[in-house]
Design an enzyme around this catalytic site. Structure first.
Site, PDB file in Angstrom:
ATOM      1  CG  ASN A 179     -18.152 -11.929 -17.098  1.00 37.67           C
ATOM      2  OD1 ASN A 179     -18.192 -12.364 -18.252  1.00 37.67           O
ATOM      3  ND2 ASN A 179     -18.796 -10.831 -16.726  1.00 37.67           N
ATOM      4  CD1 TRP A 180     -12.752 -15.425 -18.804  1.00 37.07           C
ATOM      5  CD2 TRP A 180     -12.627 -16.536 -20.743  1.00 37.07           C
ATOM      6  NE1 TRP A 180     -12.014 -16.552 -18.588  1.00 37.07           N
ATOM      7  CE2 TRP A 180     -11.914 -17.262 -19.762  1.00 37.07           C
ATOM      8  CE3 TRP A 180     -12.685 -17.047 -22.035  1.00 37.07           C
ATOM      9  CZ2 TRP A 180     -11.262 -18.466 -20.044  1.00 37.07           C
ATOM     10  CZ3 TRP A 180     -12.043 -18.252 -22.316  1.00 37.07           C
ATOM     11  CH2 TRP A 180     -11.334 -18.942 -21.330  1.00 37.07           C
ATOM     12  CE  LYS A 181     -16.730  -7.861 -17.412  1.00 35.48           C
ATOM     13  NZ  LYS A 181     -16.837  -6.532 -16.843  1.00 35.48           N
ATOM     14  CG  HIS A 187     -22.507  -8.754 -16.343  1.00 33.45           C
ATOM     15  ND1 HIS A 187     -22.159  -7.498 -16.781  1.00 33.45           N
ATOM     16  CD2 HIS A 187     -21.506  -9.165 -15.526  1.00 33.45           C
ATOM     17  CE1 HIS A 187     -20.986  -7.178 -16.250  1.00 33.45           C
ATOM     18  NE2 HIS A 187     -20.568  -8.174 -15.484  1.00 33.45           N
ATOM     19  CD  GLU A 240     -20.464  -8.791 -11.229  1.00 33.89           C
ATOM     20  OE1 GLU A 240     -19.310  -9.200 -11.204  1.00 33.89           O
ATOM     21  OE2 GLU A 240     -21.089  -8.590 -12.290  1.00 33.89           O
ATOM     22  N   GLY A 250     -13.917 -10.245 -13.549  1.00 40.02           N
ATOM     23  CA  GLY A 250     -13.819  -9.887 -14.961  1.00 40.02           C
ATOM     24  C   GLY A 250     -12.369  -9.788 -15.380  1.00 40.02           C
ATOM     25  N   GLY A 251     -11.829  -8.563 -15.394  1.00 42.78           N
ATOM     26  CA  GLY A 251     -10.487  -8.281 -15.904  1.00 42.78           C
ATOM     27  C   GLY A 251      -9.418  -9.248 -15.403  1.00 42.78           C
ATOM     28  CB  SER A 301     -12.352  -3.642  -9.347  1.00 43.78           C
ATOM     29  OG  SER A 301     -12.792  -2.833 -10.424  1.00 43.78           O
TER      30      SER A 301
END
Ligand code: PGA
Length: 239
Positions: free
Chosen positions: A6-8, A91, A161, A218-219, A197
């Site tokens: 998920n690149w946001k 999300h 999440e 994500g990150g 995370s």
């Protein structure tokens, strides 16, 4: 096993082209399904750059109407026309900052599935809810609302999440994750991803859990090396 990045709100079309160009050479067909979820404007570039691979492209949000006066929104058929395989829905950042509710998550999910897209629907409790022992109550409401909207649909995936673990470096312990996933599985029988995370160094213990069917990352999905490393870890855990 599905690993979805998920690149946001990161990576416009040019960066997407570079990332996907590098990714396609490093992910071969295998037991693990891989997906990237770029911002809507970068979806067409990702679809083009990943053509003829098994890597799927998902959007990050999708509207419930076919078309209409909904400024700023994108419909499921528009995403399908671009070649997206599916979309994330609900999300926690959408729930937190954009007023997303269980009802709108359900409506978005229904329309996306009806349009032939796959859906990764996100659920999870806040830190305050966990501390006040409301985790199961919150998960029950979120997941029952999805189940009542679409049932055990074969193109639906749920992502658990915990909000307190997203972007914070705090991860649920394997026990906490397994407990939540088993609880969700008791309500809806679809694959369940863990998110919050997930990094190359903690992925193995989470992906090995019996009720964890993959990860929403994500990150750590923004860097090709760390994303590939996560996919490789998932491959080892599956085999
Ligand atoms: P994170 O984000 O891996 O950066 O915590 C996960 C997500 O929001 O899907």
């Amino acid at each position: 096993m599905l690993i979805a990045g998920n690149w946001k709100m990161f990576k416009g079309p040019a960066e997407t082209q570079d990332f996907c160009g590098a990714l396609r050479d490093r992910i071969g067909p295998g037991a693990v399904e891989v997906a990237v979820c770029p911002p809507a404007v970068s979806v067409p570039v990702a679809v083009g750059a990943l053509a003829d691979t098994d890597i799927a492209v998902f959007a990050q949000n999708v509207h419930w109407a076919e078309e209409g006066a909904f400024t700023g929104e994108v419909s499921a058929s528009m995403l399908a026309e671009l070649g997206a395989a599916g979309s994330i829905v609900g999300h926690s950042e959408r729930r937190q900052y954009f007023g997303e509710t269980d009802e709108t998550v359900g409506r978005r999910t229904v329309r996306a599935l009806e349009s032939g897209l796959r859906v990764i629907a996100c659920v999870g409790e806040s830190e305050e809810q966990r501390e006040s022992r409301q985790t199961e109550l919150v998960l029950r409401l979120q997941v029952e609302s999805l189940r009542d909207a679409v049932g055990d649909h074969d193109r639906l995936v749920v992502a658990y999440e915990p909000v307190w673990a997203i972007g914070t470096g705090k991860t649920a312990t394997p026990e906490q994750a397994q407990e939540a996933h088993a609880f969700i599985r008791g309500i809806i029988d679809v694959p369940i991803l863990y998110g919050g995370s997930v990094k190359p160094d903690n992925a193995e213990s989470l992906l090995a859990l019996p009720d964890v069917d993959g990860a929403l990352v994500g990150g750590a999905s923004l860097d090709v090396d760390s994303f590939v490393s996560l996919c490789e870890t998932a491959g080892r855990t599956t085999s």
